[in-house]
Design an enzyme around this catalytic site. Structure first.
Site, PDB file in Angstrom:
ATOM      1  N   ASP A  36      -4.455 -59.719  -3.016  1.00  0.00           N
ATOM      2  CA  ASP A  36      -4.039 -58.945  -1.837  1.00  0.00           C
ATOM      3  C   ASP A  36      -3.725 -59.836  -0.630  1.00  0.00           C
ATOM      4  O   ASP A  36      -3.426 -59.332   0.448  1.00  0.00           O
ATOM      5  CB  ASP A  36      -5.112 -57.920  -1.469  1.00  0.00           C
ATOM      6  CG  ASP A  36      -6.436 -58.562  -1.091  1.00  0.00           C
ATOM      7  OD1 ASP A  36      -6.505 -59.818  -1.066  1.00  0.00           O
ATOM      8  OD2 ASP A  36      -7.409 -57.824  -0.815  1.00  0.00           O
ATOM      9  N   HIS A 129       3.925 -78.420  28.188  1.00  0.00           N
ATOM     10  CA  HIS A 129       5.066 -78.258  29.081  1.00  0.00           C
ATOM     11  C   HIS A 129       4.552 -77.764  30.435  1.00  0.00           C
ATOM     12  O   HIS A 129       4.514 -78.503  31.399  1.00  0.00           O
ATOM     13  CB  HIS A 129       6.069 -77.299  28.442  1.00  0.00           C
ATOM     14  CG  HIS A 129       7.264 -77.031  29.297  1.00  0.00           C
ATOM     15  ND1 HIS A 129       7.847 -78.007  30.070  1.00  0.00           N
ATOM     16  CD2 HIS A 129       8.004 -75.911  29.497  1.00  0.00           C
ATOM     17  CE1 HIS A 129       8.873 -77.492  30.726  1.00  0.00           C
ATOM     18  NE2 HIS A 129       8.987 -76.219  30.395  1.00  0.00           N
ATOM     19  N   LYS A 191      19.655 -78.332  28.293  1.00  0.00           N
ATOM     20  CA  LYS A 191      19.690 -77.284  27.261  1.00  0.00           C
ATOM     21  C   LYS A 191      19.627 -75.901  27.894  1.00  0.00           C
ATOM     22  O   LYS A 191      18.891 -75.679  28.844  1.00  0.00           O
ATOM     23  CB  LYS A 191      18.476 -77.478  26.329  1.00  0.00           C
ATOM     24  CG  LYS A 191      18.322 -76.406  25.277  1.00  0.00           C
ATOM     25  CD  LYS A 191      17.259 -76.764  24.246  1.00  0.00           C
ATOM     26  CE  LYS A 191      15.874 -76.353  24.635  1.00  0.00           C
ATOM     27  NZ  LYS A 191      14.885 -76.517  23.557  1.00  0.00           N
ATOM     28  N   ASP A 218      12.948 -85.560  19.634  1.00  0.00           N
ATOM     29  CA  ASP A 218      12.283 -84.401  20.251  1.00  0.00           C
ATOM     30  C   ASP A 218      10.860 -84.315  19.698  1.00  0.00           C
ATOM     31  O   ASP A 218      10.541 -84.959  18.698  1.00  0.00           O
ATOM     32  CB  ASP A 218      13.063 -83.118  19.925  1.00  0.00           C
ATOM     33  CG  ASP A 218      12.864 -82.034  20.985  1.00  0.00           C
ATOM     34  OD1 ASP A 218      12.004 -82.202  21.873  1.00  0.00           O
ATOM     35  OD2 ASP A 218      13.560 -81.010  20.906  1.00  0.00           O
TER      36      ASP A 218
HETATM   37  C1  R5P Z   1      11.095 -77.153  23.256  1.00  0.00           C
HETATM   38  O1  R5P Z   1      10.670 -77.132  24.355  1.00  0.00           O
HETATM   39  C2  R5P Z   1      10.746 -78.220  22.280  1.00  0.00           C
HETATM   40  O2  R5P Z   1      10.623 -79.475  22.872  1.00  0.00           O
HETATM   41  C3  R5P Z   1      11.789 -78.269  21.178  1.00  0.00           C
HETATM   42  O3  R5P Z   1      13.022 -78.663  21.728  1.00  0.00           O
HETATM   43  C4  R5P Z   1      11.940 -76.936  20.558  1.00  0.00           C
HETATM   44  O4  R5P Z   1      10.686 -76.414  20.272  1.00  0.00           O
HETATM   45  C5  R5P Z   1      12.726 -77.027  19.289  1.00  0.00           C
HETATM   46  O5  R5P Z   1      12.849 -75.737  18.769  1.00  0.00           O
HETATM   47  P1  R5P Z   1      14.074 -75.339  17.853  1.00  0.00           P
HETATM   48  O6  R5P Z   1      14.130 -76.352  16.737  1.00  0.00           O
HETATM   49  O7  R5P Z   1      13.733 -73.961  17.385  1.00  0.00           O
HETATM   50  O8  R5P Z   1      15.312 -75.367  18.690  1.00  0.00           O
END
Ligand code: R5P
Length: 298
Positions: A36, A129, A191, A218
């Site tokens: 389950d 952040h 972005k 990133d």
């Molecule tokens: C956002 O603040 C992070 O630093 C990444 O840029 C973000 O989490 C990436 O997410 P995704 O791959 O969904 O664009």
């Protein structure tokens, strides 16, 4: 007595490397699912009077968090002296504000749940952040170890003449940190996110760096939308196929295919989350972080 490590889900080899470096024992346990979907957990190595380290990377957290919390509670119930968590990837850090009325600030609630069952936490580059540190939401001792030195080392050994590119402002802390170690130029794109998967990036001035290998860096690749938008932009400008680097490669859904379609040359991630792109081992900084919180065999 040595520390007792239970593997609740980490990249292959990571728990063994942690145990060797810490001179710790890996505990035997059984973790499986009932038909389950509920989980069954049995600790075969007794945790009584031991300092326990749970190792559980928390990507796909809705599946992994409950078993980890059950393990922590069971260790305590069976007499463990302490129970800490090594979470190479720490989930639920990105909803750090209520953007719209009624939204759950899940980072706070998640931190409260984990703080209630654990004595300490070590993780790699949590997505800080709007929080300055984990201490703003976690009430237990925490250590956030940095992947930047390991990322820089990999770049130094594998990419000649790179230019580091951060796909958004939040990535600047990682990009600047890595670039300074290897003395490489870096820049940050702007972005705009219009949905979970819809990301647009600004036009950067890349011309100054023609001839270099673009390296997009990133902290997280989740849907891949952010990286794919940055990749497409860099490729459109006639650069060679970029390297995409991330500390944590979540690769939700068709993220990898999106990066391939956008023209990626190579994807490289740390082994905080298991993936074919894992090329950078994070065991050494994790052990350093653990040692700041616990003494060997204390
Ligand atoms: C956002 O603040 C992070 O630093 C990444 O840029 C973000 O989490 C990436 O997410 P995704 O791959 O969904 O664009």
């Amino acid at each position: 007595m040595t520390h007792l490590l239970y593997d609740l889900g980490a990249a292959p080899g990571l728990v063994r490397q942690l145990a060797t470096s810490m001179d710790a024992e890996i505990g035997a346990m059984e973790l499986r699912r009932f038909p389950d979907g509920e989980c069954y957990l049995r600790l075969d190595s007794p945790p009584a009077d031991r300092d326990v380290v749970l190792v559980c990377t928390l990507d796909r957290p809705d599946l992994k968090t409950l078993p980890m919390l059950f393990a922590a509670a069971t260790c305590r119930e069976l007499g463990a002296r302490s129970v800490g968590l090594v979470a190479p990837y720490l989930a639920y850090m990105r909803q750090d504000i209520r953007f719209r009325p009624g939204e759950s600030v899940t980072s706070r609630h998640y931190a409260k749940m984990l703080s209630g069952e654990l004595d300490w936490l070590v993780t790699v580059d949590p997505h800080l952040h709007r929080y300055d540190s984990l201490d703003e939401i976690y009430t237990i001792p925490t250590r956030s170890v940095a992947a930047a030195p390991a990322l820089a080392e990999w770049l130094r050994a594998n990419v000649a003449n790179p230019v580091l590119i951060g796909p958004d402002e939040e990535s600047s802390q990682w990009v600047a940190g890595v670039a300074s170690v290897i003395d490489a130029p870096w820049l940050i794109l702007e972005k705009h996110r219009s949905g979970d998967r819809d990301v647009q990036v600004s036009v950067p001035k890349l011309d100054l760096h023609r001839g270099r290998t673009p390296v997009l860096l990133d902290d997280i690749v989740s849907t891949g939308g952010t990286m794919a938008a940055a990749l497409a932009h860099v490729c459109e400008q006639g650069f060679r196929a970029p390297v995409c680097m991330a500390v944590h490669g979540i690769f939700a859904g068709d993220a990898e295919a999106a990066l391939t379609a956008a023209g990626v040359g190579r994807i490289v991630t740390c082994n905080t989350v298991e993936h074919d792109s894992n090329a950078i081992c994070i065991a050494a900084p994790l052990v350093a972080g653990i040692r700041e919180l616990i003494q060997p065999g204390d």
